[in-house]
Design a protein around this motif. Sequence first.
Motif, PDB file in Angstrom:
ATOM      1  N   ALA A 104      -9.470   4.926   5.348  1.00 18.47           N
ATOM      2  CA  ALA A 104      -9.688   6.419   6.320  1.00 18.47           C
ATOM      3  C   ALA A 104      -8.569   6.016   6.840  1.00 18.47           C
ATOM      4  N   LEU A 105      -8.286   5.082   7.714  1.00 19.06           N
ATOM      5  CA  LEU A 105      -6.709   5.187   8.851  1.00 19.06           C
ATOM      6  C   LEU A 105      -6.163   4.532   7.207  1.00 19.06           C
ATOM      7  N   PHE A 106      -6.205   3.616   6.902  1.00 21.48           N
ATOM      8  CA  PHE A 106      -5.525   3.373   5.845  1.00 21.48           C
ATOM      9  C   PHE A 106      -4.737   4.614   5.039  1.00 21.48           C
ATOM     10  N   PHE A 107      -5.926   5.118   4.875  1.00 19.45           N
ATOM     11  CA  PHE A 107      -5.072   6.141   3.479  1.00 19.45           C
ATOM     12  C   PHE A 107      -3.973   7.548   4.872  1.00 19.45           C
ATOM     13  N   LEU A 108      -4.353   7.386   5.754  1.00 21.54           N
ATOM     14  CA  LEU A 108      -3.980   8.411   6.947  1.00 21.54           C
ATOM     15  C   LEU A 108      -2.108   7.603   7.647  1.00 21.54           C
ATOM     16  N   LEU A 109      -2.650   6.158   7.432  1.00 26.24           N
ATOM     17  CA  LEU A 109      -1.124   6.290   8.293  1.00 26.24           C
ATOM     18  C   LEU A 109      -0.105   5.870   7.449  1.00 26.24           C
ATOM     19  N   ARG A 110      -0.934   5.479   5.929  1.00 22.47           N
ATOM     20  CA  ARG A 110      -0.048   4.740   4.503  1.00 22.47           C
ATOM     21  C   ARG A 110       0.165   5.876   3.036  1.00 22.47           C
ATOM     22  N   GLY A 111      -1.016   5.817   2.975  1.00 20.79           N
ATOM     23  CA  GLY A 111      -0.877   7.642   1.945  1.00 20.79           C
ATOM     24  C   GLY A 111      -0.606   7.136   0.837  1.00 20.79           C
ATOM     25  N   ARG A 112      -0.838   8.171  -0.091  1.00 13.03           N
ATOM     26  CA  ARG A 112      -0.901   7.400  -1.216  1.00 13.03           C
ATOM     27  C   ARG A 112       0.319   7.024  -2.106  1.00 13.03           C
ATOM     28  N   ILE A 113      -0.682   5.144  -2.639  1.00 14.06           N
ATOM     29  CA  ILE A 113       0.917   4.368  -2.668  1.00 14.06           C
ATOM     30  C   ILE A 113       1.353   4.527  -4.255  1.00 14.06           C
TER      31      ILE A 113
ATOM     32  N   VAL B 109     -22.366  -6.652   1.684  1.00 16.45           N
ATOM     33  CA  VAL B 109     -20.832  -7.958   1.173  1.00 16.45           C
ATOM     34  C   VAL B 109     -20.144  -7.110  -0.104  1.00 16.45           C
ATOM     35  N   MET B 110     -20.605  -7.206  -1.248  1.00 18.53           N
ATOM     36  CA  MET B 110     -20.392  -6.625  -2.853  1.00 18.53           C
ATOM     37  C   MET B 110     -20.161  -5.304  -2.086  1.00 18.53           C
ATOM     38  N   ILE B 111     -20.382  -4.448  -1.725  1.00 14.68           N
ATOM     39  CA  ILE B 111     -20.648  -3.243  -1.518  1.00 14.68           C
ATOM     40  C   ILE B 111     -19.138  -2.930  -0.932  1.00 14.68           C
ATOM     41  N   ALA B 112     -19.406  -3.158   0.171  1.00 10.67           N
ATOM     42  CA  ALA B 112     -17.850  -3.325   0.866  1.00 10.67           C
ATOM     43  C   ALA B 112     -17.125  -3.720   0.184  1.00 10.67           C
ATOM     44  N   ILE B 113     -16.528  -4.678  -0.365  1.00  9.57           N
ATOM     45  CA  ILE B 113     -15.315  -4.507  -1.155  1.00  9.57           C
ATOM     46  C   ILE B 113     -15.071  -3.979  -2.834  1.00  9.57           C
ATOM     47  N   ILE B 114     -16.315  -3.537  -3.173  1.00  8.07           N
ATOM     48  CA  ILE B 114     -16.056  -2.542  -4.014  1.00  8.07           C
ATOM     49  C   ILE B 114     -15.957  -1.325  -3.817  1.00  8.07           C
ATOM     50  N   LEU B 115     -16.106  -0.418  -2.492  1.00  3.79           N
ATOM     51  CA  LEU B 115     -15.362   0.167  -2.506  1.00  3.79           C
ATOM     52  C   LEU B 115     -14.011   0.585  -2.241  1.00  3.79           C
ATOM     53  N   ALA B 116     -13.342  -0.156  -1.672  1.00  5.75           N
ATOM     54  CA  ALA B 116     -12.387  -0.835  -1.026  1.00  5.75           C
ATOM     55  C   ALA B 116     -11.444  -0.601  -2.611  1.00  5.75           C
TER      56      ALA B 116
ATOM     57  N   GLY C 163      -8.365   2.094  -7.352  1.00 11.40           N
ATOM     58  CA  GLY C 163      -8.889   2.065  -8.569  1.00 11.40           C
ATOM     59  C   GLY C 163      -8.698   3.497  -8.149  1.00 11.40           C
ATOM     60  N   SER C 164      -8.579   4.512  -7.437  1.00 11.46           N
ATOM     61  CA  SER C 164      -8.387   6.165  -7.503  1.00 11.46           C
ATOM     62  C   SER C 164      -6.788   6.607  -6.710  1.00 11.46           C
ATOM     63  N   ILE C 165      -7.493   7.334  -5.500  1.00  9.38           N
ATOM     64  CA  ILE C 165      -6.447   7.858  -4.911  1.00  9.38           C
ATOM     65  C   ILE C 165      -5.446   7.185  -3.833  1.00  9.38           C
ATOM     66  N   GLY C 166      -5.901   5.747  -4.436  1.00  5.00           N
ATOM     67  CA  GLY C 166      -5.411   5.262  -3.080  1.00  5.00           C
ATOM     68  C   GLY C 166      -4.416   4.754  -4.166  1.00  5.00           C
ATOM     69  N   MET C 167      -3.783   4.472  -5.286  1.00  5.63           N
ATOM     70  CA  MET C 167      -2.346   4.768  -5.620  1.00  5.63           C
ATOM     71  C   MET C 167      -2.192   4.695  -7.003  1.00  5.63           C
ATOM     72  N   GLU C 168      -0.928   5.586  -7.220  1.00  4.68           N
ATOM     73  CA  GLU C 168      -0.808   6.254  -8.474  1.00  4.68           C
ATOM     74  C   GLU C 168      -0.453   5.640  -9.327  1.00  4.68           C
ATOM     75  N   GLY C 169      -1.113   5.761 -10.137  1.00  2.00           N
ATOM     76  CA  GLY C 169      -1.076   5.094 -11.625  1.00  2.00           C
ATOM     77  C   GLY C 169      -2.571   4.214 -11.916  1.00  2.00           C
ATOM     78  N   ALA C 170      -3.012   3.776 -11.120  1.00  2.00           N
ATOM     79  CA  ALA C 170      -4.153   2.630 -11.139  1.00  2.00           C
ATOM     80  C   ALA C 170      -5.383   3.383 -12.154  1.00  2.00           C
ATOM     81  N   PHE C 171      -5.849   4.583 -11.824  1.00  2.38           N
ATOM     82  CA  PHE C 171      -6.523   4.503 -12.740  1.00  2.38           C
ATOM     83  C   PHE C 171      -6.446   4.383 -14.655  1.00  2.38           C
ATOM     84  N   ALA C 172      -5.214   5.235 -14.696  1.00  2.30           N
ATOM     85  CA  ALA C 172      -4.997   5.021 -15.846  1.00  2.30           C
ATOM     86  C   ALA C 172      -5.699   3.769 -16.415  1.00  2.30           C
ATOM     87  N   ALA C 173      -5.706   2.650 -15.799  1.00  4.83           N
ATOM     88  CA  ALA C 173      -6.238   1.498 -16.334  1.00  4.83           C
ATOM     89  C   ALA C 173      -7.252   1.654 -17.232  1.00  4.83           C
ATOM     90  N   MET C 174      -7.983   2.250 -16.324  1.00 11.04           N
ATOM     91  CA  MET C 174      -9.311   2.472 -17.242  1.00 11.04           C
ATOM     92  C   MET C 174      -9.547   3.807 -17.676  1.00 11.04           C
TER      93      MET C 174
END
Length: 345
Positions: free
Chosen positions: A111-120, A286-293, A298-309
Amino acid sequence: MKAAVAVLLLAVGLAGGAALPAAAQSSVRVGGPVDQHIDRDAPPVANQIPGQSRADSWHGIRLGEQGTVSIPNKQAGVLIQSEGEAWRAVRNGPLSQYGSWMLGGILALLALFFLLRGRIRIDGEKTGRTIQRFNAFERGVHWMTAGSFVVLAISGLNVLYGRHTLLPLLGPQPFATLTQYGKLAHNYLGFAFILGVALTFVLWVGHNIPSRHDLVWFLKAGGLFSKGVHPPAHKFNGGQKIIFWSTVVGGAALGFTGVQLIFPFSFATMEQMQLFQLAHAAIAVVMIAIILAHIYIGSIGMEGAFAAMGDGQVELQWAREHHSLWVEDVTGEKVRHGHHGTPAE
């Protein structure tokens, strides 16, 4: 005559009913005088091991000594299993506490990363052309693995935390129903997850061997914190390789420990299953934490990434910026590595 018989039967019944409490009191006594009908010549009932003090007997029981039972389950001869107390203390103590801190921490960081960096965003000018990143079979394997993992994660977290979080909100009966169906889903979808992890390894292990480009990617943090910075990468960059190996190694560990728990006593003892359960839960958190990132990027964090899957096709400019070496391998064009990933003149 019938009336007289009825009165007589009623009197006998009342007398018998009055005698039952008295008989019960006279036959069951604790610390009182012995009933006169007890056979005093009968041998005494042994209440401890011959030749051993009561303190020594209980000490042995406390250490897990197994007695003799007549039922098929010979493990029932163990009255006290001390390892179970240690298992419960670890599960309800450090494991639950540190697990909640880890999951809450990763959500707060995202959440903090999204507030500071926004969507890539895609920095360069979009071309309107696409390039295939994953075919239908590869996407099917990904979604089978991802979908089963989500259900496994939710149902597993319910086992670990549901009693303290969902039970007060839902009430006993709805919570019991949810937990029952969650357990069934967890047991059966576990095999789909194991299959997905195995296929994931076969499909992409060749693309996830570490290389010198990964070191450059990590030194520049993948360009995640700097706008316009895009270190070169093949089909999978350094961060994605961490996700891959975490999924393969962690998934294999979850599969192994999970099978031990689904088929109790088939492959492991009680003490081993307790250790497997703790390991299963810790690895899962531990895996849940990694997969959350991974889900975030792969969704809201980076433009164009979701289309890959999604449909498997990605914008060519996105591919140039994030996987320039892969674009060169697929298309043959020379990409200028660094900032915007534009083709070299």
